[in-house]
Design an enzyme around this catalytic site. Structure first.
Site, short mmCIF file in Angstrom:
data_model
loop_
_atom_site.label_atom_id
_atom_site.label_comp_id
_atom_site.label_asym_id
_atom_site.label_seq_id
_atom_site.Cartn_x
_atom_site.Cartn_y
_atom_site.Cartn_z
CB SER A 74 29.02 -10.82 -7.37
OG SER A 74 29.19 -12.19 -7.70
CE1 TYR A 81 33.34 -11.17 -4.20
CE2 TYR A 81 31.79 -12.72 -5.18
CZ TYR A 81 32.57 -11.59 -5.28
OH TYR A 81 32.60 -10.87 -6.45
P1 NAD Z 1 40.44 -6.26 -9.41
O1 NAD Z 1 41.17 -7.12 -8.44
O2 NAD Z 1 40.77 -6.40 -10.86
O3 NAD Z 1 40.60 -4.74 -8.99
C1 NAD Z 1 40.32 -4.39 -7.68
C2 NAD Z 1 40.51 -2.91 -7.49
O4 NAD Z 1 40.21 -2.62 -6.12
C3 NAD Z 1 41.96 -2.47 -7.71
O5 NAD Z 1 41.95 -1.15 -8.19
C4 NAD Z 1 42.53 -2.53 -6.30
O6 NAD Z 1 43.68 -1.70 -6.11
C5 NAD Z 1 41.34 -2.02 -5.49
N1 NAD Z 1 41.36 -2.43 -4.10
C6 NAD Z 1 41.64 -3.65 -3.59
N2 NAD Z 1 41.59 -3.60 -2.24
C7 NAD Z 1 41.23 -2.33 -1.91
C8 NAD Z 1 41.04 -1.65 -0.68
N3 NAD Z 1 41.18 -2.29 0.49
N4 NAD Z 1 40.71 -0.35 -0.70
C9 NAD Z 1 40.58 0.32 -1.89
N5 NAD Z 1 40.77 -0.27 -3.09
C10 NAD Z 1 41.10 -1.58 -3.09
O7 NAD Z 1 38.89 -6.50 -9.13
P2 NAD Z 1 37.70 -6.85 -10.14
O8 NAD Z 1 37.81 -8.30 -10.47
O9 NAD Z 1 37.63 -5.84 -11.20
O10 NAD Z 1 36.44 -6.72 -9.17
C11 NAD Z 1 35.82 -5.47 -8.93
C12 NAD Z 1 34.49 -5.72 -8.26
O11 NAD Z 1 33.70 -6.53 -9.11
C13 NAD Z 1 34.58 -6.44 -6.92
O12 NAD Z 1 33.65 -5.90 -6.03
C14 NAD Z 1 34.23 -7.86 -7.28
O13 NAD Z 1 33.67 -8.56 -6.20
C15 NAD Z 1 33.21 -7.64 -8.39
N6 NAD Z 1 33.08 -8.77 -9.31
C16 NAD Z 1 34.15 -9.24 -10.01
C17 NAD Z 1 33.97 -10.32 -10.88
C18 NAD Z 1 35.12 -10.88 -11.68
O14 NAD Z 1 34.94 -11.96 -12.29
N7 NAD Z 1 36.27 -10.23 -11.73
C19 NAD Z 1 32.71 -10.89 -11.02
C20 NAD Z 1 31.62 -10.36 -10.30
C21 NAD Z 1 31.83 -9.30 -9.45
#
Ligand code: NAD
Length: 263
Positions: free
Chosen positions: A145, A158
């Site tokens: 991130s 985080y």
């Molecule tokens: P999301 O919430 O849309 O999806 C999360 C996924 O992880 C889902 O498939 C969920 O079932 C799975 N998950 C959750 N807990 C879990 C566990 N304990 N074990 C296995 N699977 C699990 O998430 P996202 O927003 O797509 O984020 C994905 C990654 O990207 C994360 O690491 C997040 O920190 C990073 N990220 C997201 C953003 C954003 O704006 N969405 C920005 C920067 C980084």
């Protein structure tokens, strides 16, 4: 360059939704067999596997492993190997966060954030890497991130976990630097996953504005571009990092952040 991703096996953690699903889709589109991981309703997950498999002509399976658990995180690579014979591409994407001041942060939540965002990646990497070394090819992409490269308020676990993930990325990249295995991190700013649309809907209702205006306001609050990143853009970048063309990109933490970190 040849399409080196055809018939590779990819394991993408946290891939039943959001960035993980977009990454799994992009890799499947390149011809990879994919092991999905994450939560969801059994019927919906079975339908997702069938949909991806039919759309891209590849094999797709799913593991519900809860990666906060050390045994599950360590075992996930074994599950993928049992199903597909190997793991060529590992995308550590599953993540969570806790909002609040550091002095109010419940220690149990701190451990959960660290367990999923950082420890799980350690366990999947340490179990997947020996097979990659033995076969002489591998790609590891860690979804960090902008908070892996800069601080932020009310998200101490985080920020700490994502900085840790960037550090792990560099260490693994150095340990594999002379091999055809690469390890990199992608560092998105705000991405239009489900929670972005939910927050925009709530803001629109509260402020009596259109959803499009609410989305624009949320994006402009942190992104100099005024736009959020699409999950498909992150997925395509992950797939590029797995390509042969990206074979000498090593140990990089690559922002996709609408110039967030350029300020
Ligand atoms: P999301 O919430 O849309 O999806 C999360 C996924 O992880 C889902 O498939 C969920 O079932 C799975 N998950 C959750 N807990 C879990 C566990 N304990 N074990 C296995 N699977 C699990 O998430 P996202 O927003 O797509 O984020 C994905 C990654 O990207 C994360 O690491 C997040 O920190 C990073 N990220 C997201 C953003 C954003 O704006 N969405 C920005 C920067 C980084």
């Amino acid at each position: 360059m040849a399409n080196t991703l055809k018939d590779r096996v990819a394991l993408v953690t946290g891939s039943t939704d959001g960035i993980g699903l977009a990454s799994a889709r992009a890799l499947a589109a390149e011809g990879c067999s994919v092991m999905l991981n994450g939560f969801g309703e059994a019927d919906a997950l079975a339908a997702l596997c069938s949909e991806l498999s039919a759309a891209y002509g590849v094999e797709v399976a799913h593991s519900p492993a809860d990666l906060r658990e050390e045994a599950a995180a360590s075992g996930l690579v074994g599950e993928a190997v049992a199903r597909f014979g190997r793991v060529d591409i590992l995308v550590n994407n599953a993540g969570t966060q806790h909002k609040g001041l550091v002095e109010d942060h419940p220690p149990q939540r701190w451990r959960e954030v660290m367990a999923l965002n950082l420890d799980a990646a350690f366990h999947t990497i340490r179990t997947a890497l020996p097979g990659m070394r033995a076969r002489g090819w591998g790609r590891i992409v860690n979804v960090a991130s902008v908070y892996g490269l800069a601080g932020g308020v009310e998200r101490s676990s985080y920020v700490a976990s994502k900085h840790g993930l960037v550090g792990l990325t560099k260490a693994v990249a150095l340990e594999t630097a002379t091999t055809p295995i690469t390890c990199n991190a992608v560092c998105p700013g705000d991405v239009s996953t489900r929670i972005f649309y939910r927050n925009a809907k709530l803001l629109a209702e509260r402020e009596q504005i259109t959803r499009a205006e609410a989305q624009q306001r949320i994006a402009a609050a942190s992104m100099p571009s005024g736009r959020v990143v699409a999950p498909e853009q992150v997925g395509a970048f992950v797939a590029f990092l797995c390509s042969e063309a990206a074979g000498e990109i090593r140990g990089a933490a690559l922002p996709m952040d609408g110039a967030w970190l350029a300020r």
